[in-house]
Write a protein that holds these residues in place. Structure first.
Motif, short mmCIF file in Angstrom:
data_model
loop_
_atom_site.label_atom_id
_atom_site.label_comp_id
_atom_site.label_asym_id
_atom_site.label_seq_id
_atom_site.Cartn_x
_atom_site.Cartn_y
_atom_site.Cartn_z
N ASN A 79 -45.04 21.06 -108.01
CA ASN A 79 -46.15 20.61 -108.86
C ASN A 79 -46.43 19.11 -108.73
N LYS A 80 -45.74 18.45 -107.80
CA LYS A 80 -45.95 17.02 -107.60
C LYS A 80 -46.98 16.79 -106.50
N PRO A 81 -47.81 15.74 -106.63
CA PRO A 81 -48.82 15.47 -105.59
C PRO A 81 -48.22 15.16 -104.22
N ARG A 82 -46.95 14.81 -104.14
CA ARG A 82 -46.33 14.56 -102.83
C ARG A 82 -45.98 15.85 -102.11
N SER A 83 -46.02 16.97 -102.81
CA SER A 83 -45.63 18.26 -102.22
C SER A 83 -46.80 18.88 -101.44
N LEU A 84 -46.51 19.35 -100.24
CA LEU A 84 -47.54 20.07 -99.48
C LEU A 84 -47.89 21.39 -100.13
N LEU A 85 -46.94 21.98 -100.84
CA LEU A 85 -47.23 23.23 -101.55
C LEU A 85 -48.29 23.00 -102.62
N PHE A 86 -48.23 21.86 -103.28
CA PHE A 86 -49.25 21.51 -104.28
C PHE A 86 -50.64 21.44 -103.63
N HIS A 87 -50.71 20.73 -102.50
CA HIS A 87 -52.00 20.59 -101.81
C HIS A 87 -52.46 21.93 -101.22
N ALA A 88 -51.50 22.72 -100.71
CA ALA A 88 -51.87 24.03 -100.15
C ALA A 88 -52.43 24.94 -101.24
N TRP A 89 -51.85 24.85 -102.45
CA TRP A 89 -52.35 25.69 -103.55
C TRP A 89 -53.78 25.30 -103.94
N VAL A 90 -54.06 24.00 -103.96
CA VAL A 90 -55.42 23.55 -104.30
C VAL A 90 -56.42 24.08 -103.26
N THR A 91 -56.06 23.96 -101.98
CA THR A 91 -56.96 24.46 -100.94
C THR A 91 -57.07 25.98 -100.98
N PHE A 92 -55.94 26.64 -101.26
CA PHE A 92 -55.97 28.11 -101.33
C PHE A 92 -56.88 28.58 -102.47
N SER A 93 -56.87 27.87 -103.60
CA SER A 93 -57.71 28.29 -104.74
C SER A 93 -59.18 28.30 -104.35
N ALA A 94 -59.63 27.22 -103.70
CA ALA A 94 -61.04 27.16 -103.27
C ALA A 94 -61.31 28.20 -102.18
N THR A 95 -60.33 28.41 -101.30
CA THR A 95 -60.50 29.39 -100.22
C THR A 95 -60.64 30.79 -100.78
N ALA A 96 -59.77 31.16 -101.72
CA ALA A 96 -59.80 32.51 -102.28
C ALA A 96 -61.10 32.77 -103.03
N LEU A 97 -61.52 31.78 -103.85
CA LEU A 97 -62.76 31.96 -104.60
C LEU A 97 -63.96 32.05 -103.66
N GLY A 98 -64.02 31.14 -102.68
CA GLY A 98 -65.14 31.16 -101.73
C GLY A 98 -65.14 32.41 -100.87
N PHE A 99 -63.95 32.87 -100.50
CA PHE A 99 -63.86 34.09 -99.68
C PHE A 99 -64.34 35.31 -100.46
N ALA A 100 -63.98 35.38 -101.73
CA ALA A 100 -64.46 36.50 -102.56
C ALA A 100 -65.98 36.45 -102.71
N MET A 101 -66.51 35.26 -102.97
CA MET A 101 -67.97 35.12 -103.11
C MET A 101 -68.67 35.47 -101.81
N GLY A 102 -68.17 34.94 -100.69
CA GLY A 102 -68.80 35.19 -99.40
C GLY A 102 -68.71 36.64 -98.97
N SER A 103 -67.58 37.29 -99.26
CA SER A 103 -67.42 38.69 -98.87
C SER A 103 -68.38 39.59 -99.64
N VAL A 104 -68.47 39.36 -100.95
CA VAL A 104 -69.39 40.17 -101.77
C VAL A 104 -70.83 39.95 -101.31
N LEU A 105 -71.18 38.68 -101.07
CA LEU A 105 -72.54 38.37 -100.61
C LEU A 105 -72.81 39.02 -99.25
N GLY A 106 -71.85 38.93 -98.34
CA GLY A 106 -72.04 39.51 -97.01
C GLY A 106 -72.23 41.02 -97.06
N ILE A 107 -71.43 41.69 -97.90
CA ILE A 107 -71.55 43.15 -98.00
C ILE A 107 -72.89 43.54 -98.62
N LEU A 108 -73.30 42.82 -99.68
CA LEU A 108 -74.59 43.13 -100.31
C LEU A 108 -75.75 42.92 -99.33
#
Length: 298
Positions: A79-108
């Motif tokens: 949970n510290k900003p020096r941790s790569l896991l912290f930064h990976a989680w932040v990027t993963f959050s945006a990736t997962a949300l954007g991937f869900a939005m893009g997948s639904v839009l693409g299928i529709l």
């Protein structure tokens, strides 16, 4: 063993080329260090070791990169900003949300294109044209304008607004492979199969759910694997122009500001590992879906 041996050979060849390239690319700086320190007659083995262990090398070696990965993941609280896991989680959050939005839009969009000729003629050219716009030029506009709209007009708190802004870029990159793949998948049933459904007096909904959708599943998962990797790229690109302090993109940017090439390479390797995990997760879901549909294992 017969399958892993060629992989190990290729891996060893890559590592050997990596270390050889590190000697050549780091040698000028190392020679300059020796010259300023008035150091002469350096043994070749010492010279090689010095080029492999510079503090700010042009090309860091594998042990430096994975050492930085270990230090910034195992030795730092996640949970510290020096941790790569912290930064990976932040990027993963945006990736997962954007991937869900893009997948639904693409299928529709694919469903609309397959079932409506007007949509096919009007939407498909714009979908293709949308991917010709350089994402590096579009990302700052989306992030800045989206962030201002979400925080100003809609009153969304700062952190969710930043997350949604980055997710929009991820969705922008991921919807295209999903839409194209699903159009091909939904059109994959042969005419004789569609005629058979027609003779059964099947409704359009029955034809879709019992014929077109099952036929499109292999195309869907192939597209999702491409889309999730594109979504990760979009999230990282979305972190670059905003001066973000969290995320793998922010880590790359901070490394470039201070010439910390080891930190940059560690962030790149972390992004690659995250992409591989996401693709493997989709592959696992694909196997479960195929098993539930009674498909034979490949």
């Amino acid at each position: 063993m017969t399958r892993t041996f060629p992989i190990l050979i290729v891996l060893l060849a890559i590592v050997a080329v990596w270390y050889a390239a590190a000697i050549g690319m780091n040698a000028p700086w190392q020679n300059d260090v020796y010259r300023r320190g008035d150091i002469t007659n350096v043994p070749a083995t010492q010279f090689v070791l010095d080029t492999w262990n510079q503090e700010k090398p042009v090309l860091p070696t594998a042990h430096q990169v994975f050492g930085e990965l270990w230090n910034s993941t195992a030795l730092v609280a996640p949970n510290k900003p020096r941790s790569l896991l912290f930064h990976a989680w932040v990027t993963f959050s945006a990736t997962a949300l954007g991937f869900a939005m893009g997948s639904v839009l693409g299928i529709l969009l694919a469903v609309l294109i397959v079932h409506n000729e007007a949509m096919n003629r009007s939407l498909m050219p714009w979908i293709v044209a949308s991917q010709t716009i350089p994402i590096l030029a579009l990302a700052p506009l989306i992030v800045v304008i989206g962030f201002n709209i979400f925080t100003g007009t809609l009153g969304v708190p700062t952190d969710p607004a930043r997350l949604i802004s980055k997710a929009i870029i991820s969705a922008y990159l991921s919807f295209f492979p999903v839409a194209v793949g699903m159009v091909k998948g939904l059109r994959s049933p042969e005419a004789i199969q569609l005629d058979l459904m027609h003779t059964y007096n099947a409704s359009p909904g029955q034809t879709f759910w019992k014929l077109r959708w099952p036929a499109s599943v292999p195309f869907l998962f192939a597209s999702l694997k491409v889309g999730v990797a594109a979504s990760l790229v979009g999230a990282i690109v979305g972190e670059l122009p905003t001066g973000a302090v969290a995320g793998l993109g922010a880590r790359l940017l901070a490394g470039s500001y201070y010439s910390q090439t080891v930190q940059i390479w560690a962030a790149l390797v972390a992004a690659s590992i995250l992409a591989a995990v996401l693709v493997l997760a989709i592959g696992l879901v694909e196997k479960l879906v195929n098993k539930s549909m009674g498909a034979r294992p490949a």
